[in-house]
Design an enzyme around this catalytic site. Sequence first.
Site, short mmCIF file in Angstrom:
data_model
loop_
_atom_site.label_atom_id
_atom_site.label_comp_id
_atom_site.label_asym_id
_atom_site.label_seq_id
_atom_site.Cartn_x
_atom_site.Cartn_y
_atom_site.Cartn_z
N ASN A 166 0.99 -1.23 0.05
CA ASN A 166 -0.04 -0.23 0.15
C ASN A 166 0.88 1.27 0.09
OD1 ASN A 166 0.57 -0.60 2.53
ND2 ASN A 166 -1.27 0.23 3.62
N GLU A 265 4.82 -4.38 12.55
CA GLU A 265 3.93 -3.02 12.46
C GLU A 265 2.49 -3.67 11.64
OE1 GLU A 265 1.03 -1.09 11.01
OE2 GLU A 265 2.73 -0.02 9.54
N CYS A 299 -3.13 1.12 7.14
CA CYS A 299 -3.43 0.62 8.43
C CYS A 299 -3.89 1.39 9.34
CB CYS A 299 -2.13 0.06 8.81
SG CYS A 299 -0.78 1.03 9.01
N GLU A 473 8.74 2.33 14.59
CA GLU A 473 9.37 2.81 13.21
C GLU A 473 9.24 4.54 13.14
OE1 GLU A 473 9.43 -0.47 10.10
OE2 GLU A 473 7.51 0.49 10.32
#
Length: 495
Positions: A166, A265, A299, A473
């Site tokens: 994505n 993640e 997300c 991150e």
Amino acid sequence: MTEQHRHAEVTARALAIAPTELFVDGAWRPAADGATLDVANPATGAVLATIASAGPDDARAALDAAASARDDWARTPARTRSELLRAAFERVHELSEEFAALMTLEMGKPLTDARAEVTYGAEFLRWYAEEAVRINGRYAASPEGNLRLLTVRRPVGPCLFITPWNFPLAMATRKIAPALAAGCTVVLKPAALTPLTSLALARVLEEVGVPAGVVNVVPTASAGAVTDPLLADRRLRKLSFTGSTAVGRSLLRTSADNVLRTSMELGGCAPFIVFEDADLDLAVENAVRTKMRNIGQACNAANSFHVQRGVVEAFTDRLTERLGSLPIGNGLDAGVEVGPLVSEDARADVDTLVRDAVAAGARVATGGAVPEGPGSFYPPTVLADVPADAAILGREIFGPVAPVTSFDTEEEVLARANASEVGLAGYLHTGDMARVLRFAERLEVGLLGVNSPAISNAAAPFGGVKHSGLGREGGPEGIEEYLETVYVGLTDPFA
């Protein structure tokens, strides 16, 4: 120039920056077994490119290269690593239009979204160029005074990165930049749906002078065939994965045998919460932006809309008007704000969720039907009067669908949101600062946007709680994922 000719010209320029072979040990090469995979344009279904598809032998060669380059790269002065990352940042910006068009072609997002991703993704290269020279240990006396305590930071070692489709540029730079800044070497396995952007990034890193073996890129149509032998190899010391919770769980189980450092993640199901004291116009505008960014395929996208009862009707009407008026089409076309979903399978999943919600009692206020014609398009959809127990409120939609439900009290909406097994992002709209602080402490998410549609920033830590993953991150925290701490106890120099 006709639109067809303009598309052909833009496509040619974009594809020109993307190699079609594997990048292993500083060389572009075909797969060892000659395998290939096709990369398609979701707006048309046409094949954009046929690229090499890595197998187990290619995976081992990539790790061989990363392991061989490990010591030299770790000893490379931090300033040198920093300058290479800064040069990559500048080169990506020089190629910004080509990178943006490439992402639109292979993933479907409108050019406006793709350009924003170039800016966002490149910023990780600049941020970690600056962090590379700020890796420090410490020196202190022990409380008893008989020792001097020295801590040394050193790179974890070879890393495997598995990135999603994505955000093909940003998800690669968000992992590669801190790893290189810390002195780690890398094997990157990009998503099979969107590998071209990662290959273009590898070419940029090659062009600016990142040494052979430091970054290796192995796209594949058979993920397990590439990742399984790497996860079983003791030379690999770190795995970072962005993707679904189900796949993350499986990778964690496999990684346990080698006791790998892991960053995960994983899935999200972000609640977008609006109280009666919120600025309703701002809340609606932010709802559109955070729902429709990347066509809802993010997300941290708003997933369920919880609106206090006194304003739920007005919010739903305004959101319906805004989403129902968004232009849909090929992301290369000017003015388009909604491109296709990444694949026909993705569209089918979204449509199934909508149909199930309607069967549970939701009302379609706009959209909600698969359009005819080529491409995996799905219209922006608002579902009104969604029952509080409807399954869609607890599922990651990954598409342009906004289910709206009502609530009465703060306690009610907190309980509802916290019932989710995931906890990546949340959005809160209110004029009450005390409520903001309560939600910051009580809403079980790793990221909270307050009266704002934007959360992600290279300077900020990104990650979730519960089943949304492990580690962070971005920000100063991001480089910590790639550093080991070694303690050295020295005898008292005055003894």
